[in-house]
Design a protein around this motif. Structure first.
Motif, PDB file in Angstrom:
ATOM      1  N   PRO A  34      12.240  -1.146 -11.189  1.00  0.00           N
ATOM      2  CA  PRO A  34      11.263  -0.158 -11.674  1.00  0.00           C
ATOM      3  C   PRO A  34       9.943  -0.733 -12.162  1.00  0.00           C
ATOM      4  CG  PRO A  34      13.452   0.423 -12.442  1.00  0.00           C
ATOM      5  CD  PRO A  34      13.583  -0.910 -11.778  1.00  0.00           C
ATOM      6  N   LEU A  35       9.937  -1.910 -12.795  1.00  0.00           N
ATOM      7  CA  LEU A  35       8.673  -2.452 -13.291  1.00  0.00           C
ATOM      8  C   LEU A  35       7.707  -2.705 -12.141  1.00  0.00           C
ATOM      9  CD1 LEU A  35       7.108  -3.315 -15.783  1.00  0.00           C
ATOM     10  CD2 LEU A  35       8.037  -5.616 -15.508  1.00  0.00           C
ATOM     11  N   ARG A  37       2.195   1.940  -9.112  1.00  0.00           N
ATOM     12  CA  ARG A  37       1.530   3.183  -9.532  1.00  0.00           C
ATOM     13  C   ARG A  37       0.172   2.888 -10.167  1.00  0.00           C
ATOM     14  NH1 ARG A  37       1.851   8.463 -10.512  1.00  0.00           N
ATOM     15  NH2 ARG A  37       0.935   9.262 -12.434  1.00  0.00           N
ATOM     16  N   VAL A  38       0.118   1.869 -11.021  1.00  0.00           N
ATOM     17  CA  VAL A  38      -1.162   1.502 -11.656  1.00  0.00           C
ATOM     18  C   VAL A  38      -2.173   1.093 -10.592  1.00  0.00           C
ATOM     19  CG1 VAL A  38      -2.291  -0.164 -13.177  1.00  0.00           C
ATOM     20  CG2 VAL A  38      -0.108   0.853 -13.848  1.00  0.00           C
ATOM     21  N   HIS A  39      -1.745   0.278  -9.638  1.00  0.00           N
ATOM     22  CA  HIS A  39      -2.647  -0.137  -8.566  1.00  0.00           C
ATOM     23  C   HIS A  39      -3.022   1.053  -7.681  1.00  0.00           C
ATOM     24  CE1 HIS A  39      -1.173  -4.596  -8.820  1.00  0.00           C
ATOM     25  NE2 HIS A  39      -1.928  -4.237  -9.825  1.00  0.00           N
ATOM     26  N   ARG A  52       0.837  -1.209   0.000  1.00  0.00           N
ATOM     27  CA  ARG A  52       0.000   0.000   0.000  1.00  0.00           C
ATOM     28  C   ARG A  52       0.865   1.251   0.000  1.00  0.00           C
ATOM     29  NH1 ARG A  52      -1.088   4.110   2.109  1.00  0.00           N
ATOM     30  NH2 ARG A  52       0.564   3.747   3.647  1.00  0.00           N
ATOM     31  N   HIS A  53       1.937   1.223   0.800  1.00  0.00           N
ATOM     32  CA  HIS A  53       2.824   2.386   0.890  1.00  0.00           C
ATOM     33  C   HIS A  53       3.505   2.662  -0.449  1.00  0.00           C
ATOM     34  CE1 HIS A  53       5.466   5.329   2.658  1.00  0.00           C
ATOM     35  NE2 HIS A  53       6.545   4.644   2.298  1.00  0.00           N
ATOM     36  N   TRP A  54       3.895   1.616  -1.168  1.00  0.00           N
ATOM     37  CA  TRP A  54       4.516   1.822  -2.481  1.00  0.00           C
ATOM     38  C   TRP A  54       3.527   2.439  -3.467  1.00  0.00           C
ATOM     39  CZ3 TRP A  54       6.824  -3.797  -2.459  1.00  0.00           C
ATOM     40  CH2 TRP A  54       7.849  -3.847  -1.512  1.00  0.00           C
ATOM     41  N   MET A  55       2.263   2.078  -3.357  1.00  0.00           N
ATOM     42  CA  MET A  55       1.241   2.726  -4.192  1.00  0.00           C
ATOM     43  C   MET A  55       1.165   4.215  -3.863  1.00  0.00           C
ATOM     44  SD  MET A  55      -1.854  -0.053  -3.988  1.00  0.00           S
ATOM     45  CE  MET A  55      -1.528  -1.827  -4.087  1.00  0.00           C
ATOM     46  N   GLU A  56       1.200   4.530  -2.580  1.00  0.00           N
ATOM     47  CA  GLU A  56       1.162   5.926  -2.122  1.00  0.00           C
ATOM     48  C   GLU A  56       2.342   6.718  -2.669  1.00  0.00           C
ATOM     49  OE1 GLU A  56       2.452   8.086   2.041  1.00  0.00           O
ATOM     50  OE2 GLU A  56       1.621   6.056   2.126  1.00  0.00           O
ATOM     51  N   ILE A  57       3.543   6.169  -2.559  1.00  0.00           N
ATOM     52  CA  ILE A  57       4.755   6.873  -2.978  1.00  0.00           C
ATOM     53  C   ILE A  57       4.781   7.069  -4.500  1.00  0.00           C
ATOM     54  CG2 ILE A  57       7.274   6.665  -3.155  1.00  0.00           C
ATOM     55  CD1 ILE A  57       6.226   7.502  -0.383  1.00  0.00           C
ATOM     56  N   THR A  58       4.519   5.998  -5.247  1.00  0.00           N
ATOM     57  CA  THR A  58       4.600   6.093  -6.715  1.00  0.00           C
ATOM     58  C   THR A  58       3.470   6.936  -7.295  1.00  0.00           C
ATOM     59  OG1 THR A  58       3.387   3.988  -6.876  1.00  0.00           O
ATOM     60  CG2 THR A  58       5.793   3.896  -6.966  1.00  0.00           C
ATOM     61  N   TRP A  60      -8.191  -7.093  -4.685  1.00  0.00           N
ATOM     62  CA  TRP A  60      -8.524  -7.153  -6.106  1.00  0.00           C
ATOM     63  C   TRP A  60      -7.349  -6.785  -7.003  1.00  0.00           C
ATOM     64  CZ3 TRP A  60     -11.785  -9.627  -8.897  1.00  0.00           C
ATOM     65  CH2 TRP A  60     -13.007 -10.037  -8.352  1.00  0.00           C
ATOM     66  N   THR A  61      -6.436  -5.962  -6.519  1.00  0.00           N
ATOM     67  CA  THR A  61      -5.259  -5.646  -7.345  1.00  0.00           C
ATOM     68  C   THR A  61      -4.434  -6.902  -7.613  1.00  0.00           C
ATOM     69  OG1 THR A  61      -3.921  -5.065  -5.399  1.00  0.00           O
ATOM     70  CG2 THR A  61      -5.125  -3.282  -6.474  1.00  0.00           C
TER      71      THR A  61
END
Length: 512
Positions: A100-101, A107-109, A68-74, A140-141
């Motif tokens: 990076p991928l 980021r998409v999630h 979740r945190h990586w989604m927030e940062i990206t 769901w992601t």
């Protein structure tokens, strides 16, 4: 005497050629494949209803919070700041440590969560955010990632498998079930919470492409897998040795090597484009991908370093530098025989064994291995399930057993029992029993195999019911680790011997 002209019966004419491993005119196999996929999806959904890693356990929670945190940062920061410590990106709090991928995937999630529940990925203020709605969206992601990458890759492999000279194909639907219903991947991705299905799916697609001699496509897919999770490097010796061996068997072999090398470099450049313009930015990412400061192992993982640390205190006796050198040397020495075999005698079946051997080499001896990394040897073992059914079932069981303490910490015991029971039910299904699946001679009903099995069953119960001695609080974890490690060493030796025994096919059955 004139021959009587017979009228052709259209219903008896052969079906048109098919691009699938079953005739298009035969609906039952297609229906079976669809049913297996839908059932596998349902199993994932049921597992995802349970708890996740670090649920309700502040301050850092667990892998769920990391994702979740990586989604927030990206989502909120530019790519140049994703791997850089700053006031908005504290690298000590689940700093991004995948290529990076994987960051692009986050980021998409993150965009998906931001569209439905923006407070769950709000910059800084969303740390530790937990709610029923966010859990559903996060789950769901992973489910969508599985459906988008791993499921198509499994079907693609089935097609490639049917085109290769692997022998028995009557149980190909059983093989699909073995790949999709492996309890290790299901529990880690949809229970514990990770997205291994993407990197493993890309690897599986790469394997299928190479079996079909689409080496360029295979190289692209495997390069993407390495750029999603660096642990995919576990397979690199097998891919390198097999593709190099195939190139040497062709005319103008140097040109073929250069072509594949260019494809790999171009794919790397495409994925790393935001970072290759600055040496500083490039090294910031690289340093995050190799966390040597964490030590040679974490927690209790059933590999060489952690298992032998019961007797040899590696972290006390050696600094990081000599440990890195010893780890590298042992890893290379153990995957080298498998690599050499594929360079000299490249074959499709040998390639699958090489994937298992090289991944085991890294799991057992490389630096900073996690218990979840056992997923990498399990994948090629599942692809060999028709050739080595007993090896696959035994490896799956002990891989799951090696992660038992992790599963218990995540409170996923019910899912553990159910998924293992379902796997065994499908493994010993009547379809497999009457389809001519190879019966491996690996195991016999004797004490050699019964004793460790009995020990693992006892440890399952003891870990839950008995309190360890105060002087040795991790005694039961250590025993589980040692038992699993002994089995993994045996699997590695057996698989390497089996791969080298296939070398005689080089003079005959070239497609094997």
């Amino acid at each position: 005497m004139a021959k009587r002209k017979t009228k052709s019966n259209p219903s008896l004419s052969p079906p048109p050629p098919s691009h699938f491993p079953w005739p298009l005119s035969s609906s039952p196999p297609l229906a079976t494949a669809a049913t297996i996929c839908l059932f596998s999806l349902l199993v994932r959904v049921m597992v995802s209803l349970g708890p996740y890693s670090g649920q309700g356990v502040p301050p850092k929670f667990g892998d769920y919070e990391a994702q979740r945190h990586w989604m927030e940062i990206t989502l909120h920061l530019p790519p140049s700041d994703w791997y850089r410590n700053s006031s908005h990106n504290d690298l000590l709090y689940w700093g991004l440590d995948y290529p990076p991928l994987s960051a692009y995937q986050s980021r998409v999630h993150g965009l998906i969560l931001n569209a439905s529940l923006p407070e769950s990925v709000a910059l800084r203020s969303s740390r530790g955010f937990e709610s029923h709605a966010s859990k559903l969206l996060m789950r769901w992601t992973v489910l969508l990632s599985d459906l988008a990458v791993f499921f198509p890759a499994a079907l693609y492999f089935l097609w490639a498998y049917s085109q290769s000279n692997f022998g028995e194909k009557r149980a190909i639907m059983w093989l699909l079930a073995m790949i999709l219903l492996n309890p290790c991947l299901v529990l880690i991705d949809h229970g514990h919470f990770q997205s291994n299905c993407i990197s493993l799916g890309l690897t599986l697609g790469a394997v299928a492409a190479i079996l079909l001699n689409n080496d360029v496509v295979g190289s692209i897919l495997f390069t993407l897998a390495m750029n999603h999770k660096q642990m995919s490097l576990y397979y690199a010796p097998a891919f390198f040795g097999h593709l190099l061996g195939k190139c040497f068997k062709r005319n103008y072999s140097i040109l073929h090597v250069m072509k594949l090398g260019f494809v790999v470099l171009a794919t790397f450049a495409f994925v790393w484009w935001p970072y290759i313009h600055s040496t500083e930015a490039l090294f910031e990412v690289v340093f995050r991908l190799a966390p040597f400061e964490r030590g040679i192992y974490e927690d209790y993982v059933a590999n060489f370093w952690c298992s032998t640390s019961v007797f040899i205190k590696w972290k006390r006796l050696f600094t990081v530098e000599p440990l890195k050198l010893m780890s590298l040397s042992l890893t290379v020495l153990t995957f080298l025989p498998s690599l050499v075999q594929q360079v000299k005698y490249p074959s499709n079946l040998g390639f699958l064994y090489a994937l298992m051997n090289s991944s085991f080499s890294f799991f057992l001896f490389s630096f900073q291995v996690h218990e979840k990394s056992i997923l990498l040897p399990v994948l090629p073992a599942s692809l060999l399930a028709l050739q080595e059914p007993q090896l696959y079932s035994w490896l799956t069981y002990y891989s799951l057993f090696s992660m038992y303490p992790l599963i218990c910490r995540d409170k996923l015991l019910l899912q553990y029992i159910a998924s293992l029971g379902l796997f065994l039910l499908v493994f010993y299904s009547p379809d497999r029993a009457h389809s001519g699946v190879n019966r491996s001679r690996l195991y016999y009903k004797n004490l050699i195999w019964f004793v460790p099995l009995l020990g693992s069953v006892v440890l399952h119960a003891v870990y839950l019911l008995v309190k360890p001695p105060e002087k040795y609080p991790y005694l039961f974890e250590a025993l589980m680790m040692l038992l699993s490690f002994s089995q993994f060493v045996f699997f590695t030796l057996y698989s390497n011997i089996k791969q080298w025994k296939m070398s005689w096919y080089a003079s005959g059955k070239k497609d094997l």
